[in-house]
Scaffold this motif. Structure first.
Motif, mmCIF file in Angstrom:
data_model
loop_
_atom_site.group_PDB
_atom_site.id
_atom_site.type_symbol
_atom_site.label_atom_id
_atom_site.label_comp_id
_atom_site.label_asym_id
_atom_site.label_seq_id
_atom_site.Cartn_x
_atom_site.Cartn_y
_atom_site.Cartn_z
ATOM 1 N N UNK A 225 0.822 -1.163 0.055
ATOM 2 C CA UNK A 225 -0.144 -0.008 -0.160
ATOM 3 C C UNK A 225 0.975 1.295 0.105
ATOM 4 N N UNK A 226 1.418 1.487 -0.998
ATOM 5 C CA UNK A 226 2.407 2.763 -1.141
ATOM 6 C C UNK A 226 1.853 4.056 -0.930
ATOM 7 N N UNK A 227 2.310 4.952 -0.215
ATOM 8 C CA UNK A 227 2.048 6.325 -0.068
ATOM 9 C C UNK A 227 2.973 7.107 -0.703
ATOM 10 N N UNK A 228 2.389 8.450 -1.091
ATOM 11 C CA UNK A 228 3.087 9.378 -1.744
ATOM 12 C C UNK A 228 4.598 9.702 -0.839
ATOM 13 N N UNK A 229 5.642 9.590 -1.587
ATOM 14 C CA UNK A 229 6.988 10.060 -0.720
ATOM 15 C C UNK A 229 7.658 8.511 -0.676
ATOM 16 N N UNK A 230 6.960 7.457 -0.640
ATOM 17 C CA UNK A 230 7.670 6.184 -0.669
ATOM 18 C C UNK A 230 8.754 5.977 -1.606
ATOM 19 N N UNK A 231 9.818 5.279 -1.441
ATOM 20 C CA UNK A 231 10.869 5.334 -2.268
ATOM 21 C C UNK A 231 11.086 3.748 -2.827
ATOM 22 N N UNK A 232 11.654 3.541 -3.953
ATOM 23 C CA UNK A 232 12.024 2.120 -4.338
ATOM 24 C C UNK A 232 13.616 2.455 -4.800
ATOM 25 N N UNK A 233 14.635 1.544 -4.182
ATOM 26 C CA UNK A 233 16.031 1.758 -4.686
ATOM 27 C C UNK A 233 16.570 0.538 -5.022
ATOM 28 N N UNK A 234 17.038 0.480 -6.017
ATOM 29 C CA UNK A 234 17.543 -0.528 -6.699
ATOM 30 C C UNK A 234 19.333 -0.352 -7.342
ATOM 31 N N UNK A 235 19.897 -1.462 -7.121
ATOM 32 C CA UNK A 235 21.442 -1.247 -7.644
ATOM 33 C C UNK A 235 21.647 -2.004 -8.831
ATOM 34 N N UNK A 236 22.450 -1.702 -9.698
ATOM 35 C CA UNK A 236 22.861 -2.472 -10.947
ATOM 36 C C UNK A 236 24.498 -2.148 -10.953
ATOM 37 N N UNK A 237 25.239 -3.404 -11.423
ATOM 38 C CA UNK A 237 26.736 -3.265 -11.683
ATOM 39 C C UNK A 237 26.865 -3.533 -12.967
ATOM 40 N N UNK A 238 28.146 -2.978 -13.407
ATOM 41 C CA UNK A 238 28.434 -2.933 -14.652
ATOM 42 C C UNK A 238 29.886 -3.969 -14.754
ATOM 43 N N UNK A 239 29.909 -5.078 -15.272
ATOM 44 C CA UNK A 239 31.170 -6.078 -15.500
ATOM 45 C C UNK A 239 31.879 -5.983 -16.695
ATOM 46 N N UNK A 240 33.044 -5.926 -17.041
ATOM 47 C CA UNK A 240 33.428 -6.038 -18.077
ATOM 48 C C UNK A 240 34.952 -6.896 -18.069
ATOM 49 N N UNK A 241 34.939 -7.909 -18.949
ATOM 50 C CA UNK A 241 36.198 -8.555 -18.849
ATOM 51 C C UNK A 241 37.281 -8.185 -19.763
ATOM 52 N N UNK A 242 36.814 -7.918 -21.262
ATOM 53 C CA UNK A 242 37.718 -7.441 -22.169
ATOM 54 C C UNK A 242 37.251 -6.135 -22.894
ATOM 55 N N UNK A 243 38.168 -5.530 -23.433
ATOM 56 C CA UNK A 243 37.918 -4.354 -24.351
ATOM 57 C C UNK A 243 38.806 -4.000 -25.284
ATOM 58 N N UNK A 244 38.385 -3.339 -26.303
ATOM 59 C CA UNK A 244 38.952 -2.737 -27.362
ATOM 60 C C UNK A 244 39.095 -1.157 -27.464
ATOM 61 N N UNK A 245 40.337 -0.537 -27.822
ATOM 62 C CA UNK A 245 40.635 0.886 -27.888
ATOM 63 C C UNK A 245 41.383 0.903 -29.337
ATOM 64 N N UNK A 246 40.909 2.263 -29.784
ATOM 65 C CA UNK A 246 41.623 2.886 -30.755
ATOM 66 C C UNK A 246 41.821 4.340 -30.389
ATOM 67 N N UNK A 247 43.092 4.644 -30.256
ATOM 68 C CA UNK A 247 43.743 5.793 -29.672
ATOM 69 C C UNK A 247 44.928 6.295 -29.796
ATOM 70 N N UNK A 248 45.519 7.329 -29.501
ATOM 71 C CA UNK A 248 46.705 7.781 -29.182
ATOM 72 C C UNK A 248 47.451 7.284 -28.134
ATOM 73 N N UNK A 249 48.661 6.594 -28.377
ATOM 74 C CA UNK A 249 49.494 6.139 -27.123
ATOM 75 C C UNK A 249 50.156 7.442 -26.803
ATOM 76 N N UNK A 250 49.952 7.489 -25.184
ATOM 77 C CA UNK A 250 50.654 8.773 -24.715
ATOM 78 C C UNK A 250 51.257 8.111 -23.485
#
Length: 387
Positions: A225-250
């Motif tokens: 029975x939600x009331x005005x002002x009630x909150x729902x909070x959720x979390x998500x995570x971002x996982x990355x094992x491999x990646x590729x890049x094109x850029x300038x080596x510095x």
């Protein structure tokens, strides 16, 4: 729950509003033309920069940093490793091993919706009947009840906490160091369940009862029975094992590479992607952006011309039926002007780089104009010969 309001606008007031609208329409047409020309230049420069980059890029191993590649455009693929942990410092919730953490917050609140019906009266005045309805919904952005037409009884409290993203400072791809923001958006998103210990920390920070709810938090007395002002909070995570890049080596890092026309190249992708695949994707994105801006520019022209001509409809509204006929005509005129001027502006922007395409667009605009003139002539009945 609804509220109905009836307003009447005199013909003179509508004329004043139409004059203001005409000025806005002129400005909108100028802005739309500028945007179309700018977009063609942006598209051409981006295309040339990507073609240049595709010819210069060198694929190298991410395991070691070769000083001979300093300042060059390189392509690497490798395993992503992190030493930082993205953390919601307010609640002490962390996602170990992730590249980013997202906190999504919704509040149960009043939402106002409106529906208007307009009727033109004899003499050019306009009567507007607006019905405002109010309903309670879960929304991630707070609706400012102070702006409601009937705020009494529909007050929304301030949100105790809002949605926010948290990223790591840096990550490594092989021997190379990259910014956490450059990998945060590449990972796979999945829910991060919270625990009873997490609930205890959140309870110390927020007012109201904090409950565990489907892997997240519910802030309120009763989930059923939600009331005005009630909150729902959720979390998500971002996982990355491999990646590729094109850029300038510095040194040990990567930064945007500046091409001969001043455009910057910095491409990233999740997983192992070849340099050719990444440049093809970038070209496809450039094309998509170009067409989206073109469409937006044409819509802007159409709206601008409609606003410029709207004053004619208001003048004719002194007799309601006449106003409807005039508005139909001015709408058609706005469409024709958009169909002619839009392709012409796009053609001018492209002419220096793709003359064949430019000539085709010019021809298309010309055909539209010729077709309209021909149809108008056919619609005029031929004069009877003199007796």
């Amino acid at each position: 729950m609804s509220f109905t309001e009836t307003t009447r606008t005199s013909w003179f007031a509508r004329m004043k509003n139409a004059l203001v609208g005409a000025v806005i329409g002129i400005v909108l047409v100028v802005v739309a033309i500028w945007a179309l020309v700018w977009n063609e230049g942006r598209s051409i420069k981006s295309y040339r920069a990507l073609v240049e980059g595709a010819g210069l890029v060198q694929s190298v191993s991410a395991d070691t940093i070769d000083p001979a590649n300093e300042g060059k455009l390189i392509h690497i693929s490798g395993k992503v490793e992190t030493s930082d942990v993205p953390t919601d410092s307010e609640f002490g919730i962390a996602a170990d091993g992730a590249v980013a953490l997202r906190r999504d917050v919704e509040m149960y609140q009043w939402v106002e919706k409106s529906e208007s019906k307009r009727e033109t009266k004899l003499g050019g005045s306009e009567e507007t009947v607006t019905t405002y309805t109010y309903a309670k919904e879960w929304r991630s952005d707070r609706q400012d009840s102070g702006d409601f037409r009937q705020p009494e009884g529909h007050e929304n409290p301030e949100m105790q906490v809002e949605s926010q993203s948290f990223t790591i400072d840096t990550a490594t791809v092989g021997a190379f160091t990259v910014s956490g923001e450059d990998v945060a958006g590449l990972g796979d998103q999945r829910d991060l369940p919270v625990s009873e210990a997490d609930r205890g920390r959140v309870q110390e920070y927020l007012s109201g009862t904090v409950l565990l709810d489907r892997g997240g938090f519910y802030v309120g007395s009763a989930k059923s029975a939600p009331q005005v002002g009630d909150l729902r909070i959720r979390y998500t995570r971002s996982d990355l094992s491999e990646a590729s890049f094109v850029a300038e080596q510095r040194a040990e890092g990567l930064q945007p590479f500046t091409t001969s026309n001043g455009r910057e190249i910095f491409l990233n992708a999740s997983g192992k992607a070849s340099a050719a695949e990444m440049f093809d994707t970038a070209q496809a994105e450039n094309t998509l952006i170009t067409w989206l801006v073109r469409f937006g520019g044409l819509v802007g022209l159409m709206i601008g011309f409609s606003l410029i001509f709207s004053i004619l409809g208001v003048i004719a509204d002194f007799v309601p039926l006449a106003g409807s006929l005039v508005r139909f005509g001015t709408g058609l005129a706005a469409f024709v002007l958009t169909a002619v001027i839009g392709p012409l502006v796009i053609a001018i922007g492209w002419f220096a780089y793709r003359p064949l395409l430019s000539l085709g667009l010019l021809a298309a605009g010309g055909l539209v104009a010729v077709a309209v003139v021909w149809l108008r002539r056919r619609s005029v009945p031929a004069s009877s010969p003199a007796a």
